[in-house]
Design a protein around this motif. Sequence first.
Motif, PDB file in Angstrom:
ATOM      1  N   CYS A 111       2.648  11.466 -13.827  1.00 32.54           N
ATOM      2  CA  CYS A 111       2.741  10.253 -14.282  1.00 32.54           C
ATOM      3  C   CYS A 111       1.301   9.740 -15.113  1.00 32.54           C
ATOM      4  N   ARG A 112       0.629  10.387 -15.018  1.00 29.92           N
ATOM      5  CA  ARG A 112      -0.749   9.855 -15.217  1.00 29.92           C
ATOM      6  C   ARG A 112      -0.915   9.123 -16.360  1.00 29.92           C
ATOM      7  N   GLU A 113      -0.024   9.017 -17.697  1.00 34.11           N
ATOM      8  CA  GLU A 113       0.208   7.996 -18.251  1.00 34.11           C
ATOM      9  C   GLU A 113       0.532   6.861 -17.615  1.00 34.11           C
ATOM     10  N   GLN A 114       1.212   6.889 -17.133  1.00 29.41           N
ATOM     11  CA  GLN A 114       2.051   5.360 -16.097  1.00 29.41           C
ATOM     12  C   GLN A 114       1.308   4.634 -15.695  1.00 29.41           C
ATOM     13  N   LEU A 115       0.524   5.412 -14.449  1.00 27.39           N
ATOM     14  CA  LEU A 115      -0.232   5.091 -13.716  1.00 27.39           C
ATOM     15  C   LEU A 115      -1.706   4.888 -14.071  1.00 27.39           C
ATOM     16  N   THR A 116      -2.338   5.666 -14.806  1.00 27.47           N
ATOM     17  CA  THR A 116      -3.740   4.795 -15.644  1.00 27.47           C
ATOM     18  C   THR A 116      -3.627   3.973 -16.733  1.00 27.47           C
ATOM     19  N   GLY A 117      -2.305   3.064 -16.836  1.00 23.22           N
ATOM     20  CA  GLY A 117      -2.286   2.084 -17.698  1.00 23.22           C
ATOM     21  C   GLY A 117      -1.760   0.980 -16.881  1.00 23.22           C
ATOM     22  N   TRP A 118      -1.290   1.686 -16.072  1.00 24.33           N
ATOM     23  CA  TRP A 118      -1.336   0.286 -14.931  1.00 24.33           C
ATOM     24  C   TRP A 118      -2.566  -0.811 -14.480  1.00 24.33           C
ATOM     25  N   ALA A 170       6.040 -10.042  -9.793  1.00 29.22           N
ATOM     26  CA  ALA A 170       5.224  -9.942  -7.706  1.00 29.22           C
ATOM     27  C   ALA A 170       3.884  -9.987  -8.509  1.00 29.22           C
ATOM     28  N   VAL A 171       3.260 -11.135  -7.315  1.00 30.39           N
ATOM     29  CA  VAL A 171       1.856 -11.106  -7.641  1.00 30.39           C
ATOM     30  C   VAL A 171       0.615 -10.002  -6.412  1.00 30.39           C
ATOM     31  N   GLY A 172       1.518  -9.877  -5.579  1.00 30.62           N
ATOM     32  CA  GLY A 172       0.267  -9.349  -4.398  1.00 30.62           C
ATOM     33  C   GLY A 172      -0.484  -8.021  -5.353  1.00 30.62           C
ATOM     34  N   GLU A 173      -0.674  -7.835  -4.619  1.00 34.81           N
ATOM     35  CA  GLU A 173      -2.019  -6.387  -4.590  1.00 34.81           C
ATOM     36  C   GLU A 173      -1.015  -5.337  -4.692  1.00 34.81           C
ATOM     37  N   ASN A 174      -0.864  -4.244  -5.486  1.00 33.90           N
ATOM     38  CA  ASN A 174      -0.870  -3.005  -4.904  1.00 33.90           C
ATOM     39  C   ASN A 174      -1.564  -1.782  -5.584  1.00 33.90           C
ATOM     40  N   ALA A 199      -2.661  -4.190 -12.733  1.00 34.70           N
ATOM     41  CA  ALA A 199      -1.237  -3.852 -12.073  1.00 34.70           C
ATOM     42  C   ALA A 199      -1.803  -3.348 -10.737  1.00 34.70           C
ATOM     43  N   LEU A 200      -2.809  -2.188 -11.176  1.00 32.96           N
ATOM     44  CA  LEU A 200      -2.466  -1.139  -9.312  1.00 32.96           C
ATOM     45  C   LEU A 200      -3.871  -1.176  -9.400  1.00 32.96           C
ATOM     46  N   VAL A 226       0.831  -1.043  -0.273  1.00 34.07           N
ATOM     47  CA  VAL A 226       0.113   0.199   0.102  1.00 34.07           C
ATOM     48  C   VAL A 226       1.203   1.321  -0.160  1.00 34.07           C
ATOM     49  N   MET A 227       0.863   2.204  -1.152  1.00 33.82           N
ATOM     50  CA  MET A 227       2.015   3.104  -1.300  1.00 33.82           C
ATOM     51  C   MET A 227       0.713   4.961  -1.136  1.00 33.82           C
ATOM     52  N   ILE A 228       1.480   6.161   0.117  1.00 34.19           N
ATOM     53  CA  ILE A 228       0.706   6.328  -0.235  1.00 34.19           C
ATOM     54  C   ILE A 228       1.113   7.742   0.053  1.00 34.19           C
ATOM     55  N   GLY A 229       1.134   8.365  -1.151  1.00 33.06           N
ATOM     56  CA  GLY A 229       2.179   9.123  -1.672  1.00 33.06           C
ATOM     57  C   GLY A 229       1.189  10.941  -1.955  1.00 33.06           C
ATOM     58  N   ALA A 230       2.392  12.117  -1.453  1.00 32.82           N
ATOM     59  CA  ALA A 230       1.427  13.555  -2.457  1.00 32.82           C
ATOM     60  C   ALA A 230       2.335  14.203  -3.306  1.00 32.82           C
TER      61      ALA A 230
END
Length: 349
Positions: free
Chosen positions: A259-266, A240-244, A271-272, A217-221
Motif C-alpha cells: 500500500c505504498r502509494e496510499q501510505l506515502t500519500g497520507w 479526526a484531528v488526533g495524530e496517527n 495525516a500520518l 499508534v498502529m504497529i504491524g508487519a
Amino acid sequence: MSLHALKILERRRETAPESDKAVFCLRLACTEPYEPGDWLMVQPVNPQRTVGDVLEALGLTGAERVTLRRHGEVPVFEALREHLEITQLDPAMLNRLQRKEGIGDWPDRQAMVDYAWHRDLLDFLCDYPDARALSLKLIDYLSPLAPRYYSIASACCAHPGEVHILFKHVVHMVCGREHPGAATTLLRESPVGSFVQGRIQANKGFKLPQQGEVPIVMIGAGVGLAPFIGFMQARLREGAVGENWLFFGETHEKSTFLCREQLTGWVAQGALQLATAFSRDQAEKIYVQHRVLEHADDVRRLFAEGAYFYLCGDKRGMAPAVLDALTQCLGEDKMAQLKAENRLQTDIY
Ligand SMILES: Cc1cc2nc3c(=O)[nH]c(=O)nc-3n(C[C@H](O)[C@H](O)[C@H](O)COP(=O)(O)OP(=O)(O)OC[C@H]3O[C@@H](n4cnc5c(N)ncnc54)[C@H](O)[C@@H]3O)c2cc1C
C-alpha cells in the motif's frame, strides 16, 4: 450465521512480481455493514489438484458417496473440495486415528501437534500408508473445512458497498512438494467478477477511540498492515484531528512496501507519521520493534496524551518483540495502565 456470495471486484498485487511473497489487495462487493478493525471470514474451497491427489492416494474416483453430518449424502469429490480440511492436519484427527485405527506412533498430544505443523493430508497419507488402506472410511475422520479470517483493510464510510482485504498467498514447499493454502489459493485464482462465500465478523477488541482528537499508534508487519488502512480511511473521513502513527515492517522497500502509494500519500498530506522497517535491506535485521525503540520519546509523549496503541500481525515473532519494546519505552506500570484502560489492542494470529 449465514454466508453471503461476495463478488470479486478487483485484485491488485501489492508486492513486486519478482518478490517471492505474493500479497494482494482484494476488493469485494459487500452490503453487510462493518466497522474498522472487524474481520472478513472467507469460506475456502480446497485446491482442485490437492483434492485429485488425495482421491488418488485413497484409490477413489470421487463419485463414491459419503454422509457428512452437516451436508447429508454427497459425492466424496464434493466432500473433499468443499466441506473437509485437507490442506491442514488437525492433531485431534491424528489422535482419533491413533486411538481407533492404531495408525500413528505419537507418544503424546504435543508430538501430534508437532507432526501436524505445516503438513497436509497428503503428507500424512504418504508417511502412514496404512491410512490409505482406510480409503472411504478415512473421510469420517476429517475435520469440517473452517472459514479463514482476514482483517478488513477498508472503512465502510470511505468505500460504501465494498470490503477490502490484504492477503498473502500461502504456498510453501515441504518434502519437495508445493502445499497451497485453501483460502488464499481460492482468493488468488478466482477470476474478477466471480464470487466467494464469506461474511463480516465483528472484532469488538480492536476499535478506534470514540474521540477523534485521541492519538493512535498502529504497529504491524506484512499483512498486519490491513486494519490500519481501514483505521486511516475512517479517521480521515470523520475529520479526526488526533495524530496517527504507523510503524510498518516488511522485508524489502523496493518489492514489499505494501500500500505504498496510499501510505506515502497520507504522509505527504501530513495525516500520518510513518516509520518503516525493511528487515532485509541492510546487513543487520531491522524490525518494527527497533523503530518503536528509536521513537521512545514519541511513544512516551503519545502515551501521556492518551494515545491508543494497536498491534496487528504475526503472533509468534513480532507481537512479543513489540510488546517488549513498548515495555522498554513505557515501563511495566504504564503498560499495565494501557491494558487496564483498553488502550492496547491486538489483532494477532
Ligand atoms: C484473526 C486473524 C486475522 C487474520 N488476518 C489475516 C490477514 O489480514 N491477511 C492474511 O493474509 N491472513 C490473515 N490471517 C490468516 C488467514 O486466516 C489464513 O490462516 C491464511 O490466509 C492461510 O489460509 P489458507 O487457507 O490459504 O491456508 P491453509 O489451507 O489454512 O494452510 C495451508 C498450510 O499453510 C500453513 N500456513 C498457514 N498460514 C501460513 C502462513 N501465514 N505462512 C506460512 N504457512 C502458513 C498451514 O499450517 C498449512 O500447513 C488471519 C488469521 C487470523 C486468525
